[in-house]
Design a protein around this motif. Structure first.
Motif, PDB file in Angstrom:
ATOM      1  N   ARG A   1      -1.484 -10.752  -1.197  1.00  0.00           N
ATOM      2  CA  ARG A   1      -2.567  -9.837  -1.589  1.00  0.00           C
ATOM      3  C   ARG A   1      -2.545  -8.572  -0.735  1.00  0.00           C
ATOM      4  N   LEU A   2      -2.332  -8.756   0.556  1.00  0.00           N
ATOM      5  CA  LEU A   2      -2.266  -7.597   1.443  1.00  0.00           C
ATOM      6  C   LEU A   2      -1.071  -6.708   1.101  1.00  0.00           C
ATOM      7  N   ILE A   3       0.064  -7.329   0.803  1.00  0.00           N
ATOM      8  CA  ILE A   3       1.255  -6.565   0.449  1.00  0.00           C
ATOM      9  C   ILE A   3       1.016  -5.784  -0.841  1.00  0.00           C
ATOM     10  N   CYS A   4       0.397  -6.419  -1.828  1.00  0.00           N
ATOM     11  CA  CYS A   4       0.120  -5.731  -3.097  1.00  0.00           C
ATOM     12  C   CYS A   4      -0.852  -4.569  -2.885  1.00  0.00           C
ATOM     13  N   ASP A   5      -1.880  -4.792  -2.075  1.00  0.00           N
ATOM     14  CA  ASP A   5      -2.843  -3.708  -1.802  1.00  0.00           C
ATOM     15  C   ASP A   5      -2.155  -2.540  -1.100  1.00  0.00           C
TER      16      ASP A   5
ATOM     17  N   ILE B   1       8.037  -7.305   1.593  1.00  0.00           N
ATOM     18  CA  ILE B   1       8.170  -7.987   0.303  1.00  0.00           C
ATOM     19  C   ILE B   1       9.270  -9.037   0.377  1.00  0.00           C
ATOM     20  N   ASP B   2      10.410  -8.677   0.940  1.00  0.00           N
ATOM     21  CA  ASP B   2      11.523  -9.620   1.048  1.00  0.00           C
ATOM     22  C   ASP B   2      11.147 -10.808   1.929  1.00  0.00           C
TER      23      ASP B   2
ATOM     24  N   VAL C   1       5.978  -2.768  -7.084  1.00  0.00           N
ATOM     25  CA  VAL C   1       5.886  -3.880  -6.128  1.00  0.00           C
ATOM     26  C   VAL C   1       6.384  -5.169  -6.773  1.00  0.00           C
ATOM     27  N   ALA C   2       5.982  -5.393  -8.021  1.00  0.00           N
ATOM     28  CA  ALA C   2       6.395  -6.615  -8.725  1.00  0.00           C
ATOM     29  C   ALA C   2       7.910  -6.660  -8.903  1.00  0.00           C
ATOM     30  N   VAL C   3       8.496  -5.545  -9.321  1.00  0.00           N
ATOM     31  CA  VAL C   3       9.947  -5.528  -9.534  1.00  0.00           C
ATOM     32  C   VAL C   3      10.693  -5.714  -8.219  1.00  0.00           C
ATOM     33  N   ALA C   4      10.172  -5.155  -7.145  1.00  0.00           N
ATOM     34  CA  ALA C   4      10.796  -5.362  -5.830  1.00  0.00           C
ATOM     35  C   ALA C   4      10.795  -6.839  -5.464  1.00  0.00           C
ATOM     36  N   GLY C   5       9.672  -7.514  -5.690  1.00  0.00           N
ATOM     37  CA  GLY C   5       9.605  -8.939  -5.390  1.00  0.00           C
ATOM     38  C   GLY C   5      10.533  -9.760  -6.261  1.00  0.00           C
TER      39      GLY C   5
END
Length: 446
Positions: free
Chosen positions: A148-152, A183-184, A212-216
């Motif tokens: 959640r923190l990474i997405c924010d 993310i990694d 962010v989603a595509v990076a993950g």
């Protein structure tokens, strides 16, 4: 061109009813089964004669009734014990790729051991190494808090970079590199937490959280394919930066709910080339990342854009991005369409001939599971459930949270069921839109 790169394509193939059960088996077989070469030596044996180290190619009986979602694999002792406790009474083995039995039905100590191809197949299927040295993943709930923190932070960073580019200013890439590393690291701890959470975005957030989603997703697929560490790092940063060219597309076009005009579509299709130019101006020199940014809408059959590259001109990271970009796009809510069910999306992607590298798509399915977290499924009991976690074993059915009766069309007491240890089973995928369910994530998120 009418395909995943065309926003109007998604309307034309939007599912209008639930998927029929037979779709599950073909997708599974497409992901897991390997071709049998000429001269393969097969033997049908009783399950009681099965020994660890044998290579199973067929489990006799309907696939939905046997305990595995895969039918060709090297069995270990746990697999043997599971099969002995199942209704499967016979299996076919490949004696060229695994152990054999002698005339008396005993294990042939001189039979061939699993070869290097078998080991690669086991690892490709997501199974832990036989040595037992696999690193345990962090719990879904624990990693969701970090995710959640990474997405924010990711949403804020990508939005800020877009803002700088729209005002004609150069961007500083240090923040993007730091975020890609986070993310990694999250994906290394639990490959499903961040990618499941990042899929849940509003139409207004899509442009920023999509990166962010595509990076993950790219990081997870790169790890599944066992790419070198340097390539995994590039995968995450490439996913984060792949859509920077959209900063030069007017917001009115990005967020338009209706069909794009020809000139508007031309601007949209220019975003990969624009992104490459912007990132070069910002000082990015990595050729692999720049290739992803420019060519993530190319197709394996040469019908993509902007340069209609042939398959041999598409390196591995670009192939991975093409798969991950489309998956997140079609499962997310957009201004012009509602997101598709994750499991239905994978099935449809598998049917789009010529679009994707099959190995990259199969890897994505291994990462997410045939029924990804958040999928709405119907059980044989006519109960509806949401997938909350993969099974304990990589070959096992998922864990689901039952909450609704399709028969009585009413909510039921919520309960979690491990389908790998239950007599119930998945018989189809359902549409949350058709049922009128909203905010299904509240059911599966801890």
């Amino acid at each position: 061109m009418n395909g995943p790169g065309n926003r109007d394509y998604h309307r034309s193939v939007r599912p209008r009813c639930r998927v029929k059960p037979p779709l599950a088996a073909p997708l599974f077989q497409w992901v897991w089964e390997e071709g049998m070469g000429a001269g393969t030596v097969l033997k049908t044996i009783q399950t009681q004669s099965l020994k660890a180290g044998m290579y199973v190619v067929k489990l006799h009986g309907p696939w939905l009734q046997h305990p595995f979602w895969r039918t060709r694999f090297v069995v270990d002792q746990d697999d043997v014990d599971t099969l002995l406790a199942s209704p499967v009474d016979r299996v076919d083995i490949d004696t060229d790729r695994g152990g054999d039995v002698d005339a008396a039905g005993n294990e042939d100590a001189h039979g061939p051991m699993p070869c290097a191809d078998d080991a690669a197949l086991v690892l490709a299927a997501g199974l832990p190494p036989k040595s037992g040295g696999a690193q345990a993943h962090a719990g879904m709930g624990d990693e969701l808090a970090r995710a959640r923190l990474i997405c924010d932070d990711g949403r804020a960073l990508v939005e800020a970079m877009f803002g700088e580019l729209r005002m004609g200013r150069a961007i500083v890439l240090d923040g993007a590199r730091d975020l890609a590393a986070r993310i990694d690291a999250s994906v290394s701890r639990n490959p499903l937490a961040l990618v499941s959470l990042a899929r849940l975005k509003t139409a207004d957030d899509y442009t920023y959280l999509h990166s962010v989603a595509v990076a993950g997703l790219m990081s997870a697929v790169a790890r599944d394919l066992a790419l070198p560490e340097q390539q995994r790092e590039r995968a995450a940063i490439a996913g984060l930066l792949h859509d920077m060219g959209k900063a030069h597309v007017p917001l009115a076009i990005l967020n338009k709910p209706g069909k794009l005009l020809d000139e508007e579509m031309a601007l949209m299709r220019d975003h990969p080339a624009a992104g490459e130019r912007l990132l070069r101006d910002a000082g990015l020199e990595d050729p692999d990342v720049l290739h992803v940014v420019r060519h993530h809408h190319e197709r394996m059959d040469g019908n993509g854009y902007p340069d209609r590259l042939a398959a041999e001109d598409l390196p591995v990271l670009t192939r991975i991005c093409a798969v991950c970009d489309v998956y997140d796009a079609i499962t997310s809510n957009r201004p012009y369409k509602a997101g598709w069910d994750p499991a239905e999306s994978l099935r449809r992607m598998a049917s789009w001939q010529g679009h994707f590298d099959p190995l990259a798509l199969k890897s994505l399915v291994r990462v997410l599971g045939i029924y990804p977290v958040g999928s709405l499924v119907r059980l044989a009991s006519d109960l509806l459930a949401v997938v909350v976690a993969p099974g304990d074993h990589p070959l096992a059915p998922p864990r689901v949270r039952i909450f609704f009766s399709a028969r009585s069309r009413s909510h039921v007491f919520r309960r979690d069921v491990d389908l790998g240890a239950s007599s119930d089973r998945i018989v189809g995928i359902e549409s949350a839109h058709v049922w009128g369910f909203r905010d299904l994530e509240k059911l599966w998120m801890p």
